[in-house]
Design an enzyme around this catalytic site. Structure first.
Site, PDB file in Angstrom:
ATOM      1  N   SER A 253       0.839  -1.188   0.000  1.00  0.00           N
ATOM      2  CA  SER A 253       0.000   0.000   0.000  1.00  0.00           C
ATOM      3  C   SER A 253       0.873   1.236   0.000  1.00  0.00           C
ATOM      4  O   SER A 253       1.986   1.218   0.531  1.00  0.00           O
ATOM      5  CB  SER A 253      -0.880   0.021   1.241  1.00  0.00           C
ATOM      6  OG  SER A 253      -0.054   0.264   2.364  1.00  0.00           O
ATOM      7  N   LYS A 254       0.332   2.302  -0.569  1.00  0.00           N
ATOM      8  CA  LYS A 254       1.159   3.501  -0.701  1.00  0.00           C
ATOM      9  C   LYS A 254       1.405   4.181   0.636  1.00  0.00           C
ATOM     10  O   LYS A 254       2.233   5.066   0.738  1.00  0.00           O
ATOM     11  CB  LYS A 254       0.606   4.453  -1.752  1.00  0.00           C
ATOM     12  CG  LYS A 254      -0.743   5.015  -1.494  1.00  0.00           C
ATOM     13  CD  LYS A 254      -1.098   5.971  -2.616  1.00  0.00           C
ATOM     14  CE  LYS A 254      -2.532   6.421  -2.490  1.00  0.00           C
ATOM     15  NZ  LYS A 254      -3.078   6.936  -3.710  1.00  0.00           N
ATOM     16  N   ARG A 255       0.704   3.744   1.660  1.00  0.00           N
ATOM     17  CA  ARG A 255       0.978   4.307   2.979  1.00  0.00           C
ATOM     18  C   ARG A 255       2.340   3.837   3.482  1.00  0.00           C
ATOM     19  O   ARG A 255       2.981   4.496   4.285  1.00  0.00           O
ATOM     20  CB  ARG A 255      -0.103   3.880   3.982  1.00  0.00           C
ATOM     21  CG  ARG A 255      -1.334   4.723   3.821  1.00  0.00           C
ATOM     22  CD  ARG A 255      -2.361   4.463   4.878  1.00  0.00           C
ATOM     23  NE  ARG A 255      -3.462   5.400   4.687  1.00  0.00           N
ATOM     24  CZ  ARG A 255      -3.715   6.419   5.471  1.00  0.00           C
ATOM     25  NH1 ARG A 255      -2.976   6.635   6.535  1.00  0.00           N
ATOM     26  NH2 ARG A 255      -4.713   7.230   5.211  1.00  0.00           N
ATOM     27  N   ARG A 469       6.623  13.034   3.375  1.00  0.00           N
ATOM     28  CA  ARG A 469       6.547  11.899   4.311  1.00  0.00           C
ATOM     29  C   ARG A 469       7.850  11.741   5.081  1.00  0.00           C
ATOM     30  O   ARG A 469       7.854  11.480   6.275  1.00  0.00           O
ATOM     31  CB  ARG A 469       6.318  10.618   3.530  1.00  0.00           C
ATOM     32  CG  ARG A 469       4.937  10.523   3.001  1.00  0.00           C
ATOM     33  CD  ARG A 469       4.364   9.195   3.484  1.00  0.00           C
ATOM     34  NE  ARG A 469       3.008   9.098   3.002  1.00  0.00           N
ATOM     35  CZ  ARG A 469       2.631   8.244   2.101  1.00  0.00           C
ATOM     36  NH1 ARG A 469       3.475   7.369   1.634  1.00  0.00           N
ATOM     37  NH2 ARG A 469       1.381   8.236   1.703  1.00  0.00           N
TER      38      ARG A 469
END
Ligand code: GLU
Length: 502
Positions: A253-255, A469
């Site tokens: 997942s891109k998280r 991020r």
């Protein structure tokens, strides 16, 4: 035997995902190895989420990786159109066949009725699904509703007993009880088909012999098989590939990991290394070597040797492989050429030059000022974010809300990035200068630099997001509790309207 034909059928609703490239690679290898054809179809039945930009990005990304196709929306072919939004007449004809044969029916249930039904089923701990209400309409009721143009969908009939048994090339026999299968909507009230319906009709008409796709589609396969039966068509072979995973084994997942192919391109990975790495997902070469080209993979490929243990997409391993490619596959000239192509694309340079031209006195000032355009993650530390008016917590808040809002931009432009920053500042009640401070540090590595709005715009969402991020992590990261609060702020921010100026 029919010519092997496989396809990749992306929905253009977001970034070009590494999972799409992985599935495309295996489809392409399989088809070409059998002297067959690999084609590309755009599944844009979800009109509210599909965008032309996403379609273009997906095509560019797959092509960058060398995964070209024999037929597709851009190259044409004898089975077109290859975009589902252009195939409405075909679906309409086919839905009529099912309606006439009694395999599908009109459903006039309102969303209120369906919501109440779902709530009731939840309460009774039953599997949620349509209860067949409209199956009992009389011919006269049906005709009256249709004549009065009452909004409706078309659903498929599903057996209520027994099970669907099918063969999966990698998993063997799969059995799913029909009672778990919903009376799927095939045609929505806007007369557009759903994924399931369009997918089956197109796979048949496009003569697809092998459907190789992610394992998340296993539970949909009974619906698809039933549709093939209803039409009296032979179904293709099914082969459900294992899903890519994060190093902690959760679904990729891109998280946790950048998942957009554009990110890897913009960060300066080589397409040959990237495709090699995707080829290592579930597949190992018979002689165990880790470095191989797409052609070598194709020659040695045996789909029955794909392993089902969740393949881990590990960026550290990709980095290692990419380094190996750079060292072993590029001569000095090759390096110069590949690097210049990556670093100095005319499109990028044209956007950067206006930001620099009036700020430098010598060309030697360019790299210190604009080197961040050619970098990956920047070496920033918590002390870089020290600010008289902003606490680290406020910085994290600005960064997190900003990245969430940037992700929502439909049409990436300088103006839309600016709007995100302006709205955020107004919403937080912090001056724009201050709001931009943590972004300057995160994106450019310095508190003062070329316009940060332009810089985010030029770097693009993928690299921008990765740097923001990274900055949040450097600032201590956000705790679960903080995420909850931030999500609340995000909801408020989304409904916040800018005060009228003047
Ligand atoms: N449009 C579907 C997707 O985006 C295709 C699934 C399939 O291959 O059947 O994954």
């Amino acid at each position: 035997m029919a010519k092997v034909r496989t396809r990749i059928a992306p929905s253009p609703t977001g970034d070009p995902h590494v999972g799409t490239a992985y599935i495309a690679l295996f489809n392409r290898c399989f088809a070409l190895q059998h002297g067959g054809e690999f084609i590309l179809r755009i599944e844009d039945t979800d009109q509210s989420r599909s965008t032309a930009r996403s379609e273009q990005d997906i095509l560019n990304a797959l092509r960058w990786l060398g995964l070209d196709w024999a037929e597709g929306p851009d190259v044409g072919g004898p089975h077109g159109p290859y975009r589902q939004s252009q195939r409405s007449d075909i679906y309409r004809q086919h839905i009529n066949v099912l309606l006439e044969k009694g395999h599908a029916f009109h459903c006039f249930c309102t969303s209120e009725r369906l919501d109440a039904l779902r709530a009731q089923q939840m309460e009774n701990k039953q599997t949620a699904g349509y209860d067949g209400h409209c199956l009992s309409l009389t011919r006269a009721e049906l005709d009256a509703n249709l004549a009065a143009k009452v909004p409706h969908v078309v659903r498929m009939r599903v057996p209520d007993t027994g099970e669907c048994v099918f063969h999966d090339r990698l998993r063997g026999e799969i059995r799913i009880a029909w009672e778990q299968i919903d009376m799927q909507v095939l045609m929505k009230s806007d007369h557009l088909p759903t994924y399931h319906f369009a997918n089956v009709v197109d796979d048949h008409l496009m003569e697809i012999t092998h459907v190789i796709r992610g394992e998340e589609w296993i539970n949909s396969t009974p619906k698809h098989i039933l549709l093939y039966q209803h039409f009296g068509w032979e179904h293709p072979q099914f082969c459900h590939m294992p899903l890519l995973r994060n190093p902690d084994k959760s679904k990729l997942s891109k998280r946790k990991n950048p998942t957009s192919i554009s990110y890897y391109r913009d960060m300066g990975y080589m397409p040959e290394a990237m495709i090699n790495y995707l080829g290592m997902m579930g597949w190992t070469m018979p002689d165990g070597r880790e470095k191989f080209s797409i052609g070598e993979m194709q020659a040695a490929f045996d789909i029955d040797r794909v392993s089902l243990g969740g393949p881990v997409f590990d960026v550290a391993k990709l980095d290692w492989l990419n380094g190996k490619y750079i060292r072993e596959n590029l001569s000095a000239e090759g390096f110069a050429e590949a690097f210049s192509k990556w670093a100095f694309s005319p499109e990028k340079i044209q956007k950067i030059i206006p930001l620099l031209k009036d700020r430098v006195e010598r060309f030697s000032d360019v790299v210190p000022l604009a080197g961040f355009f050619l970098s990956g993650l920047l070496p920033v530390s918590a002390s870089d974010f020290e600010h008289k008016q902003l606490s680290p917590e406020q910085c994290r808040k600005i960064l997190q809300l900003c990245v969430w809002q940037l992700e929502q931009i439909q049409d990436w432009s300088r103006e839309s990035v600016e709007q995100v920053c302006q709205r955020l500042a107004a919403f937080l009640g912090i001056k724009i200068r201050e709001t931009l401070f943590p972004l300057f540090v995160a994106i450019t590595g310095k508190a003062v630099s070329t316009s940060v709005i332009d810089s985010i715009y030029i770097l693009g969402l993928d690299v921008g997001r990765a740097r923001i991020r990274h900055a949040i992590e450097v600032l201590g990261g956000v705790s679960k509790k903080e995420v909850k609060e931030l999500e609340k702020s995000l909801r408020e921010l989304q409904s916040f309207s800018l005060p009228e100026i003047g």
